[in-house]
Structures are given as structure tokens and as C-alpha cells.
Motif scaffolding. Structure first.
Motif, PDB file in Angstrom:
ATOM      1  N   GLU A   1     -12.870  -0.688  -8.764  1.00  0.00           N
ATOM      2  CA  GLU A   1     -12.767   0.134  -7.554  1.00  0.00           C
ATOM      3  C   GLU A   1     -14.109   0.742  -7.147  1.00  0.00           C
ATOM      4  O   GLU A   1     -14.432   0.797  -5.962  1.00  0.00           O
ATOM      5  CB  GLU A   1     -11.717   1.231  -7.756  1.00  0.00           C
ATOM      6  CG  GLU A   1     -10.286   0.693  -7.752  1.00  0.00           C
ATOM      7  CD  GLU A   1      -9.262   1.802  -7.702  1.00  0.00           C
ATOM      8  OE1 GLU A   1      -9.423   2.788  -8.436  1.00  0.00           O
ATOM      9  OE2 GLU A   1      -8.297   1.675  -6.925  1.00  0.00           O
TER      10      GLU A   1
ATOM     11  N   THR B   1      -7.205  -4.552  -3.063  1.00  0.00           N
ATOM     12  CA  THR B   1      -6.847  -3.360  -3.821  1.00  0.00           C
ATOM     13  C   THR B   1      -6.850  -3.742  -5.300  1.00  0.00           C
ATOM     14  O   THR B   1      -6.983  -4.914  -5.651  1.00  0.00           O
ATOM     15  CB  THR B   1      -5.443  -2.865  -3.440  1.00  0.00           C
ATOM     16  OG1 THR B   1      -4.465  -3.812  -3.914  1.00  0.00           O
ATOM     17  CG2 THR B   1      -5.299  -2.714  -1.927  1.00  0.00           C
TER      18      THR B   1
ATOM     19  N   ILE C   1      -7.047  -5.439   1.202  1.00  0.00           N
ATOM     20  CA  ILE C   1      -7.244  -4.026   1.509  1.00  0.00           C
ATOM     21  C   ILE C   1      -6.785  -3.743   2.942  1.00  0.00           C
ATOM     22  O   ILE C   1      -6.717  -4.654   3.772  1.00  0.00           O
ATOM     23  CB  ILE C   1      -8.736  -3.654   1.323  1.00  0.00           C
ATOM     24  CG1 ILE C   1      -8.889  -2.151   1.079  1.00  0.00           C
ATOM     25  CG2 ILE C   1      -9.558  -4.110   2.508  1.00  0.00           C
ATOM     26  CD1 ILE C   1     -10.301  -1.760   0.645  1.00  0.00           C
TER      27      ILE C   1
END
Length: 296
Positions: free
Chosen positions: A129, A209, A215
Motif C-alpha cells: 500500500e 487495492t 482501485i
């Protein structure tokens, strides 16, 4: 003439995005609701300017901004132009309409120091992330692309060999943007973590994600807002401010306005010129320091 035909016209002929078409349809449906309540279900396609003006007055009295009202009336105007084109209307009731006055909206960009803080200090790349978020910020600032354009980048759009990125902009118009070294490095770093996600071998999109799905725009907004709220005191910390920063910083460094226009994917210089106010301020500083007749 049905609204469905108008919707298809916007999608298929004008090449507007689904999001934009939905906004147009909501504006027209909102006017229809007003007509249902105030004018015994008169159809949008059959009213005159007096009914439209009554709606404008109601919108103003409800506290809606002039900018938003102008957008709604613009949607109506586009619909009436479509009816004229399809010979379902003889006269556009908005032909003589003048838009409501709107104050100039100055969008302050992030400073170079704020960008440096976020990219070099705030985001610590140590997992999927953080690597993704770092690349998102780097990509926005290095290319000036729109949020929807970033979300829709595919792996096949990235050409590291030729150091360029293919972007699909408004109305499906393609443009190519150069990739700088810091951006290429960020792509490579993110790719290492991305390739470790399960079941993504055949997934086309660059940004995912942590669950391995594409996303979405609101998540991108939250990512930008999260990091820049820590580094900046600006009230608005959004992807669009990053796009604004990209254009402003390029112009401040002497970039040609037409070149910036092409990089941003604008169809006219007028759209790009809104980013020049900070560049003018920078030019004034240089002028004041450099001109031999300035004795201060």
C-alpha cells in the motif's frame, strides 16, 4: 424526444464519460421535478424561458452556488441543442440566456516543499500500500493526469523502454506523456509488491487495492487527502490540486504554455491559462529583481 436518446447521443457521439452523462441527466430530471410541482407536469422540451428563469430563481433562493446553477443550465442548453439538431425543437429557449456571474476561483497549488515532504518523508515505502500510494502521488505530480485517468491506467499503457505513458483522456482522446526517472523508479518499486499479490496475473490495471481489485476514485482521493493533510495547511488536499501543482510548477520554471496544454490533455489554451496566475506572480518577482530600471 426521449431522454434515453439524448443519453445515447452524449455517450456514443459526444464520447462523454458515463459519469458526465449521469450528471447531465440528473440536472434535466431535477428541472422536470420542478415542472411537475410548479407547472402541472409540463415537459422539459416544451417550456419557454420564463419557466427556466423561475427555476433559476428557486435554485438561487435555495442557496445553491451560481457556479452549480450555471452547470445545471448548461446541461439544459445541451439538451435543447440536441433537440434542435434532431429537429424536435424549433427555438432554443436558452438562446438569449446569460450565465450568472461567478467569482474567480483561485486554486492554490501545493508548494514544491510540500511535495518534497510527502514524497521523501511522509510516505515510507515498506509494503504494497505504501509503494502504491507513493507511486500515485509521484504519478500525479510528474504527469498532471486526472484522477479518472489514473484509475484507468493499464499495464499495457506503460512503455518503460520508450519512457512514456499512454493516457486515455476525455472523449476517449489518447495522449502520450514522458516518464521521468523518479517516476520510473516508483513504478518499478511498486511492481515488486504488486506482483506478490495473489491471483492478479491476468489483471490489466496498474493500480489495485490490497485485495487485488481495481482501485476506485474515492480511494484515490482519500489517499491524497491523507498524506497532504499532514504536510500542508491548505483547506483542500485533492488530486486536482496535484494536477494544478504540476501545471503551475512547470510554468514557473519556464515551460511553454502550449506544451503544458498538451500534457494536461486540454482542448484549448483557455483551459490551461487558469493555471498561469501563480506563474505571473513568479515572473513579477524575477522582473523586479532583474530589470535594470527597477531601482528598489
Amino acid at each position: 424526444m426521449s431522454l434515453k436518446a439524448f443519453s445515447e447521443y452524449l455517450l456514443l457521439e459526444k464520447k462523454y464519460s458515463k459519469h458526465t452523462v449521469l450528471a447531465y441527466m440528473r440536472d434535466i430530471e431535477m428541472f422536470q421535478l420542478f415542472l411537475d410541482e410548479q407547472h402541472d407536469s409540463e415537459e422539459v422540451s416544451k417550456v419557454g424561458y420564463s419557466e427556466i428563469r423561475q427555476w433559476i430563481v428557486e435554485l438561487v433562493n435555495s442557496g445553491i452556488s451560481n457556479r452549480t446553477i450555471n452547470r445545471k443550465i448548461s446541461s439544459l442548453n445541451t439538451f435543447y441543442k440536441f433537440l434542435l439538431k434532431t429537429q424536435n425543437l424549433q427555438v432554443n429557449p436558452l438562446k438569449q440566456h446569460k450565465a450568472l456571474k461567478v467569482g474567480k476561483k483561485v486554486q492554490l497549488p501545493f508548494s514544491e516543499q510540500e511535495l518534497k515532504t510527502v514524497l521523501e518523508s511522509t510516505i515510507e515505502v515498506n509494503d504494497f500500500e505504501s509503494a502504491r500510494d507513493h507511486l500515485i502521488v509521484e504519478l500525479f505530480y510528474a504527469t498532471g493526469i486526472r484522477r479518472i485517468e489514473l484509475v484507468n491506467i493499464k499495464l499495457s499503457d506503460i512503455d518503460l523502454g520508450n519512457r512514456q505513458l499512454k493516457v486515455l483522456g476525455k472523449r476517449n482522446k489518447e495522449r502520450y506523456i514522458p516518464l521521468i526517472d523518479t517516476l520510473i523508479n516508483a513504478i518499478k518499486d511498486y511492481s515488486v509488491y504488486r506482483n506478490q499479490l495473489p491471483n492478479i496475473e491476468n489483471f490489466d490495471y496498474l493500480f489495485l487495492t490490497k485485495k487485488g481489485v481495481k482501485i476506485y476514485e474515492m480511494l484515490v482521493y482519500r489517499i491524497i487527502n491523507k498524506y497532504f493533510s499532514e504536510a500542508s495547511s491548505k483547506a483542500k488536499c485533492s488530486p486536482h490540486v496535484l494536477r494544478h501543482s504540476f501545471a503551475t510548477h512547470l510554468l514557473n520554471k519556464g515551460a511553454d504554455l502550449n506544451a503544458v496544454k498538451e500534457l494536461l490533455g486540454h482542448t484549448s489554451l483557455a483551459a490551461t491559462q487558469v493555471y498561469t496566475h501563480n506563474s505571473i506572480a513568479e515572473l513579477k518577482k524575477v522582473y523586479a529583481k532583474s530589470h535594470p530600471r527597477n531601482l528598489r
